[in-house]
Design a protein around this motif. Structure first.
Motif, PDB file in Angstrom:
ATOM      1  N   HIS A  68      20.720 103.333  -8.799  1.00 46.95           N
ATOM      2  CA  HIS A  68      21.698 102.266  -8.549  1.00 46.95           C
ATOM      3  C   HIS A  68      21.004 100.909  -8.494  1.00 46.95           C
ATOM      4  O   HIS A  68      21.457  99.932  -9.120  1.00 46.95           O
ATOM      5  N   GLU A  69      19.900 100.845  -7.775  1.00 48.69           N
ATOM      6  CA  GLU A  69      19.193  99.566  -7.637  1.00 48.69           C
ATOM      7  C   GLU A  69      18.625  99.101  -8.968  1.00 48.69           C
ATOM      8  O   GLU A  69      18.707  97.916  -9.312  1.00 48.69           O
ATOM      9  N   GLU A  70      18.071 100.037  -9.750  1.00 49.25           N
ATOM     10  CA  GLU A  70      17.494  99.670 -11.041  1.00 49.25           C
ATOM     11  C   GLU A  70      18.568  99.154 -11.998  1.00 49.25           C
ATOM     12  O   GLU A  70      18.373  98.151 -12.692  1.00 49.25           O
ATOM     13  N   THR A  71      19.712  99.824 -12.025  1.00 53.45           N
ATOM     14  CA  THR A  71      20.800  99.384 -12.896  1.00 53.45           C
ATOM     15  C   THR A  71      21.352  98.033 -12.454  1.00 53.45           C
ATOM     16  O   THR A  71      21.670  97.174 -13.283  1.00 53.45           O
ATOM     17  N   ALA A  72      21.460  97.840 -11.144  1.00 54.01           N
ATOM     18  CA  ALA A  72      21.947  96.553 -10.626  1.00 54.01           C
ATOM     19  C   ALA A  72      20.994  95.425 -11.031  1.00 54.01           C
ATOM     20  O   ALA A  72      21.443  94.334 -11.431  1.00 54.01           O
ATOM     21  N   ARG A  73      19.695  95.682 -10.935  1.00 51.54           N
ATOM     22  CA  ARG A  73      18.721  94.658 -11.342  1.00 51.54           C
ATOM     23  C   ARG A  73      18.844  94.352 -12.833  1.00 51.54           C
ATOM     24  O   ARG A  73      18.734  93.194 -13.251  1.00 51.54           O
ATOM     25  N   GLU A  74      19.067  95.394 -13.635  1.00 51.89           N
ATOM     26  CA  GLU A  74      19.206  95.184 -15.075  1.00 51.89           C
ATOM     27  C   GLU A  74      20.438  94.340 -15.386  1.00 51.89           C
ATOM     28  O   GLU A  74      20.390  93.414 -16.211  1.00 51.89           O
ATOM     29  N   ARG A  75      21.565  94.645 -14.731  1.00 49.19           N
ATOM     30  CA  ARG A  75      22.771  93.851 -14.953  1.00 49.19           C
ATOM     31  C   ARG A  75      22.555  92.404 -14.484  1.00 49.19           C
ATOM     32  O   ARG A  75      22.988  91.448 -15.127  1.00 49.19           O
ATOM     33  N   ALA A  76      21.888  92.242 -13.349  1.00 46.85           N
ATOM     34  CA  ALA A  76      21.614  90.891 -12.838  1.00 46.85           C
ATOM     35  C   ALA A  76      20.724  90.117 -13.811  1.00 46.85           C
ATOM     36  O   ALA A  76      20.904  88.907 -14.010  1.00 46.85           O
ATOM     37  N   ARG A  77      19.772  90.830 -14.432  1.00 43.01           N
ATOM     38  CA  ARG A  77      18.890  90.161 -15.390  1.00 43.01           C
ATOM     39  C   ARG A  77      19.690  89.655 -16.591  1.00 43.01           C
ATOM     40  O   ARG A  77      19.492  88.527 -17.058  1.00 43.01           O
ATOM     41  N   HIS A  78      20.614  90.485 -17.084  1.00 44.43           N
ATOM     42  CA  HIS A  78      21.433  90.058 -18.216  1.00 44.43           C
ATOM     43  C   HIS A  78      22.350  88.899 -17.841  1.00 44.43           C
ATOM     44  O   HIS A  78      22.561  87.981 -18.644  1.00 44.43           O
TER      45      HIS A  78
END
Length: 421
Positions: free
Chosen positions: A154-164
């Motif tokens: 969950h945290e990794e995916t959230a960081r990826e979305r935040a990066r985009h």
């Protein structure tokens, strides 16, 4: 007031966040992007005199001429829309994460109940009871471990979305990225289209004989580029979401058709090259078998050092043989005719037509691909009318020319492939 934790049996929240808030923000940003697009369109019509004429209109256009407002509106709309799409993806991902968390919480509840029962029946000197307690504890620990893994995902995916989302916001006015940032942003956003365009250009070069490089090498190189582009497209959540919305919800907008035609074109482009490599590799043992028996007889009279040297030579020969076999199959597949030219298809009556449209269709495909890449780089070329025309040209060409040509190459490659296995 005591607040009940969302997952009381896990003891922590592995998937924090509110899907309702994310969806609400997505709706707001989507609405904002649409309003900015409308404003950009209106400013464009004011600039070209479609809405407003007279001295005041001329003065107004003079004030805007060369100014940042039209470009900022366009960039802002693109950026907000990109951020909204990322939020839409995150809403779906967050919902799935939380569904998994609820299932794990239910498993943790059952595991804790089993552990309590085992502890209640534990005797003072009972090995069997101790084993039940240990097994129940292991079950609970396993559920908690999966919950921690879910939290990390969950945290990794959230960081990826935040990066985009951050990358999209960097293109918002008034922030002006430097030249290198603009280039890297453009490259990252359009890499599949760039690879597809390069593959299409290689096809034109091979067809027209514009270089001394052998056509079969260009054929394989184009297949590799198409395969890379196809891999990037099908691994892009935005492309998959667009295709899914088109097929399941009927949202057949320009993005859907662009993604559908791009994915289909790349898939068709990579198949013949992949087939040539596969068939060449399968047929290579036939070419090597003729020398294998002679080599075995020769080994009987060689010393150990000579045998080692001979083995190295044979390994190099085998590698070259595989390369020659692949080259042969690629050269033959590159010249394979379209399935529409086959005598069994309408008696071969389409062959003259296919021969006449083959070159123009190949050049047209390269032209639309290059235009698509250029329009992503030059704002003056990026408009819905051009995208519509490109889709109308690419659709019939992909179905009527590219697909039959690919089927013809695959028919040639598959013919007799079973005999080489």
């Amino acid at each position: 007031m005591t607040v009940t934790p969302p997952y009381p049996h896990l003891g922590f929240d592995p998937t924090p966040g509110s899907t309702d808030l994310v969806r609400d923000l997505h709706r707001r940003l989507s609405g904002c992007a649409k309003e900015m697009e409308k404003a950009h369109a209106k400013v464009g019509k004011l600039m070209d005199g479609s809405y407003w004429e007279g001295d005041a209109a001329v003065a107004f256009r003079e004030q805007l001429e060369g100014g940042p407002l039209p470009l900022n509106l366009k960039n802002g709309a693109h950026s907000v829309d990109a951020a909204a799409r990322q939020l839409d993806l995150w809403a779906g991902e967050l919902g799935e994460f939380q569904r998994r968390a609820r299932r794990l919480d239910g498993e943790a509840e059952a595991a804790r109940a089993a552990l309590r029962r085992a502890q209640d029946h534990e005797g003072p000197a009972s090995d069997r009871a101790d084993a039940r307690v240990a097994a129940a504890q292991d079950d609970l620990d396993g559920v908690l471990k999966r919950a921690r893994s879910l939290a990390a995902e969950h945290e990794e995916t959230a960081r990826e979305r935040a990066r985009h989302i951050g990358a999209a916001s960097r293109r918002l006015a008034p922030h002006e990225p430097d030249t290198w940032d603009r280039f890297t942003d453009w490259l990252g956003d359009n890499l599949p289209d760039i690879l597809s365009a390069c593959a299409a250009v290689l096809g034109v070069i091979a067809l027209l004989g514009l270089t001394a490089v052998a056509p079969w090498m260009l054929f394989l190189a184009a297949g590799v580029l198409s395969g890379m582009a196809f891999g990037l497209r099908v691994s892009d959540p935005e492309v998959l979401a667009s295709l899914n919305d088109g097929f399941t919800k009927g949202e057949l907008d320009l993005d859907f058709w662009g993604n559908a035609l791009g994915t289909a074109g790349d898939f068709l482009g990579m198949l013949p090259g992949l087939g040539a490599v596969a068939k060449g590799a399968m047929k290579a043992p036939e070419l090597m078998s003729a020398t294998a028996a002679v080599a075995r007889e020769t080994d009987e009279v060689l010393t150990l050092g000579e045998k080692i040297a001979a083995a190295g030579v044979r390994a190099g020969t085998s590698i070259r043989t595989v390369g020659v076999s692949i080259r042969t199959e690629a050269a033959a597949a590159e010249g394979a005719v379209s399935v529409l030219s086959h005598p069994r298809v309408f008696g071969g009556r389409l062959a003259p037509i296919v021969e006449k449209i083959d070159k123009p269709a190949t050049v047209l495909g390269a032209g639309t691909a290059v235009y698509g890449v250029s329009s992503s780089f030059a704002d003056t070329l990026d408009n819905d009318a051009a995208k519509t025309v490109t889709s109308l040209l690419d659709g019939p060409r992909t179905l009527g020319v590219d697909a039959p040509a690919t089927m013809g190459a695959l028919h040639f490659l598959l013919r007799g492939a079973g005999e080489s296995t």
